[in-house]
Design a protein around this motif. Structure first.
Motif, PDB file in Angstrom:
ATOM      1  N   UNK A 176       0.823  -1.216   0.000  1.00 34.44           N
ATOM      2  CA  UNK A 176       0.000   0.000   0.000  1.00 34.44           C
ATOM      3  C   UNK A 176       0.861   1.273   0.000  1.00 34.44           C
ATOM      4  N   UNK A 177       2.055   1.185   0.602  1.00 32.56           N
ATOM      5  CA  UNK A 177       2.878   2.393   0.764  1.00 32.56           C
ATOM      6  C   UNK A 177       4.150   2.368  -0.081  1.00 32.56           C
ATOM      7  N   UNK A 178       4.231   1.443  -1.033  1.00 29.73           N
ATOM      8  CA  UNK A 178       5.479   1.281  -1.792  1.00 29.73           C
ATOM      9  C   UNK A 178       5.802   2.500  -2.664  1.00 29.73           C
ATOM     10  N   UNK A 179       4.786   3.307  -3.015  1.00 27.05           N
ATOM     11  CA  UNK A 179       5.065   4.500  -3.831  1.00 27.05           C
ATOM     12  C   UNK A 179       6.043   5.443  -3.145  1.00 27.05           C
ATOM     13  N   UNK A 180       6.116   5.366  -1.819  1.00 31.29           N
ATOM     14  CA  UNK A 180       6.855   6.381  -1.068  1.00 31.29           C
ATOM     15  C   UNK A 180       8.288   5.973  -0.724  1.00 31.29           C
ATOM     16  N   UNK A 181       8.770   4.877  -1.280  1.00 31.25           N
ATOM     17  CA  UNK A 181      10.171   4.564  -1.028  1.00 31.25           C
ATOM     18  C   UNK A 181      10.443   3.107  -0.774  1.00 31.25           C
ATOM     19  N   UNK A 182       9.407   2.322  -0.603  1.00 31.24           N
ATOM     20  CA  UNK A 182       9.624   0.900  -0.400  1.00 31.24           C
ATOM     21  C   UNK A 182      10.061   0.252  -1.710  1.00 31.24           C
ATOM     22  N   UNK A 183      10.567  -0.954  -1.612  1.00 28.65           N
ATOM     23  CA  UNK A 183      11.004  -1.657  -2.818  1.00 28.65           C
ATOM     24  C   UNK A 183       9.885  -2.576  -3.266  1.00 28.65           C
ATOM     25  N   UNK A 184       9.423  -2.404  -4.495  1.00 32.82           N
ATOM     26  CA  UNK A 184       8.285  -3.194  -4.950  1.00 32.82           C
ATOM     27  C   UNK A 184       8.718  -4.540  -5.542  1.00 32.82           C
ATOM     28  N   UNK A 185       7.811  -5.506  -5.466  1.00 29.18           N
ATOM     29  CA  UNK A 185       8.052  -6.795  -6.129  1.00 29.18           C
ATOM     30  C   UNK A 185       7.485  -6.789  -7.549  1.00 29.18           C
ATOM     31  N   UNK A 186       6.769  -5.706  -7.901  1.00 26.75           N
ATOM     32  CA  UNK A 186       6.213  -5.655  -9.262  1.00 26.75           C
ATOM     33  C   UNK A 186       7.377  -5.521 -10.244  1.00 26.75           C
ATOM     34  N   UNK A 187       7.401  -6.420 -11.209  1.00 27.56           N
ATOM     35  CA  UNK A 187       8.499  -6.415 -12.169  1.00 27.56           C
ATOM     36  C   UNK A 187       9.668  -7.283 -11.714  1.00 27.56           C
ATOM     37  N   UNK A 188       9.568  -7.836 -10.516  1.00 27.79           N
ATOM     38  CA  UNK A 188      10.630  -8.695  -9.973  1.00 27.79           C
ATOM     39  C   UNK A 188      10.388 -10.130 -10.451  1.00 27.79           C
ATOM     40  N   UNK A 189      11.459 -10.803 -10.841  1.00 30.02           N
ATOM     41  CA  UNK A 189      11.334 -12.176 -11.350  1.00 30.02           C
ATOM     42  C   UNK A 189      10.703 -13.112 -10.310  1.00 30.02           C
ATOM     43  N   UNK A 190      10.775 -12.695  -9.049  1.00 35.45           N
ATOM     44  CA  UNK A 190      10.218 -13.507  -7.964  1.00 35.45           C
ATOM     45  C   UNK A 190       8.736 -13.835  -8.191  1.00 35.45           C
ATOM     46  N   UNK A 191       8.006 -12.889  -8.769  1.00 32.74           N
ATOM     47  CA  UNK A 191       6.563 -13.115  -8.978  1.00 32.74           C
ATOM     48  C   UNK A 191       6.321 -14.251  -9.970  1.00 32.74           C
ATOM     49  N   UNK A 192       7.271 -14.445 -10.895  1.00 36.48           N
ATOM     50  CA  UNK A 192       7.123 -15.573 -11.838  1.00 36.48           C
ATOM     51  C   UNK A 192       7.578 -16.871 -11.172  1.00 36.48           C
TER      52      UNK A 192
END
Ligand SMILES: Cc1ncc(COP(=O)(O)O)c(C=O)c1O
Length: 343
Positions: A176-192
């Motif tokens: 929910x708060x990743x826009x503000x500086x957290x590291x997102x998993x979106x686009x990370x190979x981990x999701x595949x």
């Protein structure tokens, strides 16, 4: 024990720094899009193709990896439904506490047993505790990155370990708060690699759309399809569907707001240091601070001056802790002036 979302009083006026909202208001482009809606559009069930494509493009993902939801809250509910239904009554959901109330509330409502694992010293992510809590009965593990109410991020390796150890369970990573500086998993190979991971996002915070209710879950297309089967087909209303594409196009607004939040966090840190208040550095749009022995009294005194912050004293390990939204810098300065007067 039963679990429910703790609803807080909505102040009629004053400075709202108690719900991690966007304190600027949404992009003007959103208002224009809503004003342009026709009577016919309001009368019809919305078509989601344009908003699905705009959101997938904004997140750089395929449309079939995305499910738009009526706020991230609906994404949390639908994930709990898919993970916990038809499990024969012995299902468990792991919640690392303190946490956003909805994880325990939804786990409990769907018949799962809530297994709580406390954060470590200084709110460190308790990786060994989480791994130890995983059993064959675990159906869902709720992670928040960065965490609410502490603002701290979870190391990627810890998420990998949890997803591997709980490979038969759903691992819901609430960003929910990743826009503000957290590291997102979106686009990370981990999701595949780990189809059991689902990422949750909200457009309530950085885009200022909390009142419109718009969120998303993102993951492996087969996992997302299992959620799509149970979610109400028209959960996203026409205002939300019309608001998201212009909100995404207004990159200047988004960048400005994210920068305001970053500056506000620094302003809060400096203010707390000057006033001798203990605080924790945050990757989110809020900062948690501790007012030894007088958290409740300070929250009330601030409210009396029209500044509303969230008292988290009832959360495990958070006695006397107040959570303050970091929004527009001018609002943060107003808060610090009020705090100084109260102290
Ligand atoms: C960690 C977390 N997840 C989800 C939500 C809910 O987001 P939404 O407003 O999109 O339902 C919130 C809201 O504050 C939150 O703090």
């Amino acid at each position: 024990m039963s679990y429910e979302y703790e609803r807080v009083a909505t102040p009629a006026n004053g400075l709202r720094l108690h719900l991690n909202e966007n304190t600027a208001g949404c992009s003007p482009a959103v208002i224009e899009a809503i004003r342009a809606l026709t009577r016919e559009q309001i009368a019809e069930y919305p078509d989601y193709d344009a908003v699905n494509e705009a959101t997938a493009a904004r997140l750089s993902i395929a449309v079939d990896s995305l499910l738009l939801t009526n706020g991230l809250d609906e994404g949390i509910l639908v994930a709990a439904m898919v993970a916990l239904r038809a499990t024969g009554g012995d299902a468990e959901g792991i919640v690392i506490v303190p946490a956003f109330d909805m994880y325990a509330a939804c786990t409990d409502a769907l018949g799962g047993r809530v297994i709580q694992v406390p954060l470590g010293n200084d709110f460190a992510f308790p990786i060994e505790g989480v791994i130890d809590a995983i059993t064959p009965r675990t159906r869902i593990v709720w992670l928040t990155n960065p965490n609410n109410p502490t603002g701290q991020s979870i190391p990627r390796e810890a998420i990998v370990r949890v997803a591997t150890a709980a490979s038969r369970a759903m691992v819901f990573v609430d960003e929910a708060y990743a826009d503000f500086g957290g590291r997102t998993l979106i686009g990370d190979a981990l999701l595949r690699q780990q189809p059991n991971i689902i990422v949750g996002r909200t457009f309530a915070k950085a885009y200022g759309l909390a009142g419109i209710r718009a969120g998303a879950v993102i993951g492996n297309s087969a996992t997302i399809a299992s959620l799509r089967r149970v979610i109400p087909p028209y959960g996203l209303n026409v205002c939300a569907a019309s608001a998201l594409p212009p909100a995404f196009r207004d990159r200047a607004y988004y960048d400005w707001y994210v920068d305001q939040v970053a500056q506000s966090r620094e302003t809060l840190y400096a203010g707390f240091e000057r006033l001798g208040v203990r605080y924790w550095k945050s990757d989110a749009n809020f900062v948690l601070a501790k007012f030894e022995g007088r958290g409740r009294a300070i929250a009330s005194a601030l409210a009396a001056r029209g500044v509303h912050v969230r008292d988290r004293s009832n959360d495990p390990g958070c006695e006397n802790c107040l959570r303050i939204t970091a929004g527009v810098v001018q609002h943060t300065r107003q808060f610090l002036t009020a705090l100084e007067a109260v102290l």
